[in-house]
Design a protein around this motif. Sequence first.
Motif, PDB file in Angstrom:
ATOM      1  N   LEU A  24     -11.919  48.139  -0.545  1.00 32.30           N
ATOM      2  CA  LEU A  24     -12.113  47.147  -1.590  1.00 32.30           C
ATOM      3  C   LEU A  24     -11.121  46.014  -1.326  1.00 32.30           C
ATOM      4  CD1 LEU A  24     -13.707  46.635  -4.256  1.00 32.30           C
ATOM      5  CD2 LEU A  24     -11.671  47.471  -5.448  1.00 32.30           C
ATOM      6  N   GLU A  25     -11.631  44.827  -1.105  1.00 32.89           N
ATOM      7  CA  GLU A  25     -10.791  43.653  -0.862  1.00 32.89           C
ATOM      8  C   GLU A  25     -10.687  42.855  -2.148  1.00 32.89           C
ATOM      9  OE1 GLU A  25     -11.034  39.497   1.636  1.00 32.89           O
ATOM     10  OE2 GLU A  25     -11.935  41.276   2.528  1.00 32.89           O
ATOM     11  N   VAL A  26      -9.456  42.649  -2.608  1.00 30.37           N
ATOM     12  CA  VAL A  26      -9.227  41.944  -3.861  1.00 30.37           C
ATOM     13  C   VAL A  26      -8.341  40.736  -3.585  1.00 30.37           C
ATOM     14  CG1 VAL A  26      -8.472  42.129  -6.252  1.00 30.37           C
ATOM     15  CG2 VAL A  26      -9.320  44.164  -5.072  1.00 30.37           C
ATOM     16  N   SER A  27      -8.868  39.540  -3.877  1.00 28.21           N
ATOM     17  CA  SER A  27      -8.114  38.290  -3.743  1.00 28.21           C
ATOM     18  C   SER A  27      -7.656  37.869  -5.127  1.00 28.21           C
ATOM     19  CB  SER A  27      -8.990  37.194  -3.146  1.00 28.21           C
ATOM     20  OG  SER A  27      -9.483  37.577  -1.885  1.00 28.21           O
ATOM     21  N   PHE A  28      -6.363  37.574  -5.257  1.00 30.61           N
ATOM     22  CA  PHE A  28      -5.792  37.175  -6.540  1.00 30.61           C
ATOM     23  C   PHE A  28      -5.455  35.690  -6.559  1.00 30.61           C
ATOM     24  CE2 PHE A  28      -5.218  41.705  -6.983  1.00 30.61           C
ATOM     25  CZ  PHE A  28      -5.310  41.918  -8.349  1.00 30.61           C
ATOM     26  N   ASP A  29      -5.377  35.141  -7.778  1.00 32.32           N
ATOM     27  CA  ASP A  29      -5.076  33.724  -7.935  1.00 32.32           C
ATOM     28  C   ASP A  29      -3.644  33.353  -7.540  1.00 32.32           C
ATOM     29  OD1 ASP A  29      -3.717  34.775 -10.115  1.00 32.32           O
ATOM     30  OD2 ASP A  29      -4.783  33.595 -11.617  1.00 32.32           O
ATOM     31  N   ASP A  30      -2.795  34.349  -7.275  1.00 35.69           N
ATOM     32  CA  ASP A  30      -1.435  34.060  -6.812  1.00 35.69           C
ATOM     33  C   ASP A  30      -1.362  33.979  -5.286  1.00 35.69           C
ATOM     34  OD1 ASP A  30      -1.616  36.715  -6.003  1.00 35.69           O
ATOM     35  OD2 ASP A  30       0.052  37.424  -7.222  1.00 35.69           O
TER      36      ASP A  30
END
Length: 129
Positions: A24-30
């Motif tokens: 699961l690849e999760v990109s965050f706004d930080d």
Amino acid sequence: MRLKITPCHSVPTEIKLHKLSSVLEVSFDDGNIFELPSEYLRVYSQSAEVVGHGPGQDILQVDKEDVTINDIRAVGNYAIAINFSDGHNSGIYSWDLLHKLGLEFPWLWSLYLDHLKAAGISRQPNINH
């Protein structure tokens, strides 16, 4: 293993499931982008099945090397629920939990492997990881 979750106030901008690699690849706004293997997510579920109903009731998860993610659903605007191939579907992964699991992956994964070793359990290598 119950985790202490502190608010990070970061939210995902994109969540992608890579079915072939079971990541699961999760990109965050930080700016952080984390690749979280399904086995890792499964063994660190914060559901009662994994952490019990109180302190000290953690249940070591074993034989999860080949677990995959069947599907993901949104839980409000603060989390996702993951349906795993072993039937586990009661864990909710808040944005803060996903961020923590991403930031602390090397340490938490090592801790999990140490717990398996201490219990005399041999983890079979998974060719997808």
